[in-house]
Design an enzyme around this catalytic site. Structure first.
Site, PDB file in Angstrom:
ATOM      1  N   GLU A 309     -26.131  92.973  25.186  1.00  0.00           N
ATOM      2  CA  GLU A 309     -26.270  94.284  25.832  1.00  0.00           C
ATOM      3  C   GLU A 309     -27.445  95.128  25.338  1.00  0.00           C
ATOM      4  O   GLU A 309     -27.277  96.274  24.936  1.00  0.00           O
ATOM      5  CB  GLU A 309     -24.956  95.070  25.667  1.00  0.00           C
ATOM      6  CG  GLU A 309     -23.790  94.375  26.334  1.00  0.00           C
ATOM      7  CD  GLU A 309     -22.484  95.143  26.227  1.00  0.00           C
ATOM      8  OE1 GLU A 309     -21.818  95.288  27.249  1.00  0.00           O
ATOM      9  OE2 GLU A 309     -22.127  95.587  25.109  1.00  0.00           O
TER      10      GLU A 309
HETATM   11  C1  ACM Z   1     -19.791  92.011  24.050  1.00  0.00           C
HETATM   12  O1  ACM Z   1     -18.630  92.146  24.479  1.00  0.00           O
HETATM   13  N1  ACM Z   1     -20.698  92.947  24.288  1.00  0.00           N
HETATM   14  C2  ACM Z   1     -20.188  90.835  23.296  1.00  0.00           C
END
Ligand code: ACM
Length: 676
Positions: A309
C-alpha cells in the site's frame, strides 16, 4: 416475568460429528485401540535418547497444563502414568523453516509414548496428548491410540499487528501459548506502521523515542519473546513495513521522507502518504544500519519488509524524485518501488537473511529466494509460484474481517488458483498465515478476534487437505476454545468482564442474552457510515461491539432449530428474546456506553414477536396474508440494519421461519369509498 420463570435455558447442543476425537488440528493418520489410559495424576516424564533443556521444560509445561485443565494437582508422585519421550537428535540451533515436526504418539492402558526425530515433533506430540485427555464417567482418561502425524504445510503462521494498538509482552506470550496448542509455528510480528514504532533501536533511538508514545518492546523483551517462542517450536519473523506505512519512523527522522516534515504519529486508520525517499543514499545508509541491528536481534532466516500500500503521492509531488525516475527510465511508482526493494533486498541478504514482503513486492527482478505473502487474493500466490518464488497465503485468513471460522477453514493455500500449477510450482506454496490487524482490537479484545477461529485455520495448514467437515470442525473448535482458557487466553473470560463493565452494576443476564446473538459488523464496515465518527487509535474499545463475539454460536444453534423444525425450542428462544427487552431497558438506561444499544434491544423484541406470530400460524395451520407478510418483512429489513455496529444474527433464521409458511391467503378486498 411469567416467561422468565417458565423458561429453561436451552443448552447448546453438541453437534454430532463424524470424528470421535476432539483433536484440532486432526492428525495425518491415527488408529484407535481398545481401552484407555486413566489419568489420576500428572505424568512421570521419562526422556530417553537425545535430550535438551527445552524438552525437559516441555514435559513440565505439559504437566502444568494438564494440571490446570483437569484440576489435578501437579505433584512429583511416583505413581502417575509414565510418558516416555524418545527424540532421535537435536534441532537446528535456530529453528529453521521446514524442519521435521513429525511424531508418533502411542497411548495404551499403561502409559504414553512419544517418538520423534526432532524436538519439534515432541512439542507437537505433547499438544496432541493433552488434547486427548477428556473427562468421562470414570474420570479423566486418554483413549488407547496410535497416531502418526506430520504437517501438510511447513509455514503455519499468525501475524499480529502491534502498531495500531500496542500489545504488551504478556499478550504476545499468551498468544504464543495458543499457537503452540494448535501447532502453529510462525509468529509474524508487525512491529511498525503509521500508528507506532514498537521496538527499541539503540542506533536510532528517536524511532521508538518519538514514534511510540513509550509503548515499545525493549531489546531485552524481544529476546525474551524469541526465546519463549523457540521453547514452543515457533519461529519469529519481524516485519518493518517500508517504504510506505512509515509515518512513525519519520516522526524522529523526517529527513528520510519523500516530503518535508514535520511528522506526527498517525492516530487515524487507513493508508497514508508518508513514505521513504528511495532516491536518497542516506536512506539506504540508515536502513542498512537499522537492518543490521534488527537482524542481530531476530535469529530467524526471514526478514519481512512489508512493502504494501504505497500511495506514491509524495513521490509524484517531489521534483527530485521525478527527475531521478526519468534518469533511471522508471515509468511508474511501481518501478521505483521495485528499485527500492532490490536495494533493500541486497542489504537484507548481506545481513544473512531472506527477504519476505507482501504481494506488492512481486517483481521478476528480485532474487528467487524472496518470499511473497499474498494478501490481495490467491492469484498473486499462484503468480509467484509460476515465476519461481515461494509464497504463503494470507488472503482469506484476515481475522479483522470478522468472518465465521467456516469461511476461513474452507480456504486452502492450494485452492482453486493453484489447480493450474505444476507439481514443482505447488511445492513453492509453503502454507499461510492468519492476520490479526489491530485497528479495532486492543490487549483486552485481541484474543477474542484471534481465538478460537485461528485454531480452524491452523487445522487447514496442518491436517490433510480432505479434512473439511465443517460440522466436525465446529464441534472440535468449541473444545479447543475451552482448553485455551487454561493457557491464559482471555477470549472467553473477557466477554463476561466486558459485559459487566457495560452493565455497570445492573443486571448482566439480559445484556448477555442480547450479546450472545449479535456479531460485530463485517468486512471493514466498522467506523464507517452516516453519523459515525471515524475512530482513532485513542478511541476506547469498550462497547458492545467490542465485547461481541465474532461468531454467535447461539444464532447458529437457533438457525439449526429452524432447519430442523424444532418448534418447542424455537418458541423457547423467541419468547426469551421477546421478553428480554423489558428486562434490559433499565440496564441500558444506566450507562452512556449502552445508549446505542436501546434500539437494538427493541429490534430484537420485534423480530422475536414476528417469529412468534409465524410460529403460531404454523402451529394452527394458518396461512399469512400478503399484508402480514409485508409488515413482517419490513420489521425484518429494519432489524437487518446494523445498530451499535453489531448485527442481530437471528434475523435470517426468523426470515426462514416465515418463508416456511404456506402461500399467502388473498387479502379480503377492502371496501373502497370514493365519495367524500
Ligand atoms: C495489508 O493488509 N496491507 C498487507
Amino acid at each position: 416475568m411469567k416467561y422468565l420463570f417458565a423458561w429453561v435455558a436451552p443448552a447448546l447442543v453438541v453437534i454430532a460429528h463424524a470424528n470421535p476425537l476432539n483433536l484440532m488440528p486432526l492428525p495425518a493418520q491415527y488408529t484407535l485401540g481398545t481401552g484407555s489410559l486413566s489419568i489420576k495424576q500428572t505424568f512421570r516424564v521419562v526422556i530417553t535418547s537425545y535430550t535438551e533443556p527445552r524438552l525437559v521444560a516441555a514435559g513440565e509445561r505439559a504437566n502444568s497444563i494438564l494440571s490446570r485443565q483437569t484440576g489435578i494437582p501437579k505433584t512429583l508422585s511416583e505413581s502417575g502414568p509414565i510418558l516416555t519421550i524418545s527424540c532421535a537428535h537435536a534441532a537446528e540451533a535456530v529453528q529453521k523453516f521446514g524442519e521435521d515436526e513429525s511424531y508418533r504418539l502411542t497411548v495404551d492402558e499403561r502409559g504414553a509414548r512419544l517418538d520423534a526425530k526432532n524436538p519439534l515433533g515432541v512439542l507437537r506430540g505433547l499438544e496432541t496428548l493433552l488434547q486427548l485427555i477428556e473427562a468421562g464417567p470414570q474420570g479423566f482418561s486418554a483413549p488407547a491410540i496410535t497416531i502418526n502425524d506430520h504437517p501438510r504445510f511447513p509455514w503455519r503462521g499468525l501475524h499480529i499487528d502491534v502498531a495500531r494498538h500496542w500489545m504488551p509482552v504478556e499478550v504476545i506470550e499468551r498468544n504464543l501459548d495458543g499457537m503452540a496448542a494448535v501447532k502453529l509455528n510462525v509468529l509474524h510480528w508487525h512491529l511498525t506502521d503509521d500508528e507506532g514504532f514498537r521496538i527499541e533501536s539503540k542506533l536510532f533511538p528517536k524511532l521508538q523515542g518519538m514514534g511510540s508514545d513509550g509503548q515499545f518492546y525493549t531489546q531485552e523483551q524481544v529476546r525474551e519473546i524469541v526465546a519463549y517462542a523457540r521453547d514452543r517450536g515457533i519461529r519469529v519473523v519481524p516485519e518493518f513495513d517500508i517504504p510506505g506505512h512509515a509515518t512513525s519512523w519519520l516522526v524522529g527522522y523526517p529527513e528520510f521522507a519523500a516530503a518535508p516534515g514535520p511528522y506526527q504519529i498517525e492516530r487515524r486508520f487507513g493508508v497514508f502518504d508518508p513514505t521513504f525517499d528511495p532516491t536518497k543514499e542516506t536512506v539506504y545508509q540508515f536502513l542498512d544500519k537499522f537492518i543490521g541491528e534488527m537482524t542481530a536481534l531476530f535469529p530467524d532466516e526471514f526478514f519481512h519488509i512489508g512493502g504494501d500500500e504505497v500511495t506514491g503521492k509524495q513521490w509524484r509531488q517531489n521534483p527530485d524524485i521525478q527527475s531521478f525516475m526519468r534518469q533511471q527510465g522508471f515509468q511508474d511508482n511501481a518501478a521505483l518501488q521495485a528499485y527500492f526493494n532490490r536495494r533493500v533486498q541486497a542489504m537484507v541478504a548481506a545481513h544473512g537473511k531472506r527477504m519476505q514482503g507482501w504481494d506488492e513486492i512481486l517483481n521478476p527482478n528480485l532474487p528467487k529466494d524472496t518470499l511473497i505473502q499474498s494478501w490481495r487474493g490467491t492469484k498473486a500466490l499462484a503468480e509467484s509460484a509460476r515465476l519461481g518464488y515461494q509464497g504463503i497465503l494470507s488472503a482469506g485468513y484476515y481475522l479483522d474481517l470478522i468472518q465465521p471460522a467456516s469461511k476461513h477453514y474452507l480456504i486452502d493455500p492450494l485452492g482453486n488458483e493453484a489447480d493450474s500449477l505444476s507439481g514443482d510450482e505447488k511445492k513453492r506454496v509453503l502454507g499461510g498465515e492468519a492476520c490479526m490487524w489491530s485497528e479495532y482490537v486492543g490487549p483486552e479484545t485481541v484474543d477474542s478476534r484471534i481465538w478460537p477461529r485461528t485454531a480452524a485455520i491452523a487445522e487447514r495448514f496442518w491436517s490433510p487437505a480432505d479434512v473439511r467437515d465443517v460440522n466436525s470442525m465446529y464441534a472440535r473448535l468449541e473444545v479447543v476454545s475451552r482448553s485455551l482458557d487454561w493457557r491464559g487466553l482471555t477470549h472467553r473470560s473477557d466477554y463476561s468482564k466486558m459485559l459487566n463493565r457495560l452493565a455497570d452494576g445492573g443486571r448482566v443476564e439480559p445484556l448477555q442474552v442480547l450479546a450472545d446473538i449479535v456479531e460485530p459488523v463485517k468486512n471493514y464496515k466498522r467506523g464507517r457510515g452516516a453519523g459515525i465518527v471515524r475512530p482513532t487509535q485513542q478511541t476506547p474499545l469498550n462497547r458492545l461491539v467490542d465485547a461481541a463475539r465474532c461468531e454467535s454460536l447461539q444464532a447458529m444453534e437457533f438457525a439449526r432449530l429452524v432447519d430442523d423444525g424444532d418448534r418447542k425450542r424455537i418458541r423457547e428462544w423467541l419468547m426469551r428474546w421477546r421478553n428480554n427487552d423489558a428486562l434490559l431497558q433499565p440496564v441500558l438506561a444506566k450507562s452512556f456506553l449502552l445508549t446505542e444499544v436501546i434500539p437494538l434491544s427493541q429490534a430484537l423484541r420485534q423480530v422475536a414477536e414476528t417469529g412468534l406470530e409465524a410460529l403460531d400460524m404454523i402451529e394452527s395451520n394458518k396461512s399469512p396474508t400478503a399484508g402480514w407478510l409485508a409488515r413482517q418483512q419490513a420489521v425484518l429489513d429494519e432489524a437487518k440494519k446494523p445498530r451499535a455496529e453489531v448485527q442481530l444474527m437471528i434475523v435470517a433464521p426468523v426470515e426462514k421461519l416465515i418463508g416456511g409458511l404456506e402461500h399467502p391467503q388473498p387479502e379480503v378486498p377492502k371496501r373502497v369509498t370514493r365519495a367524500k
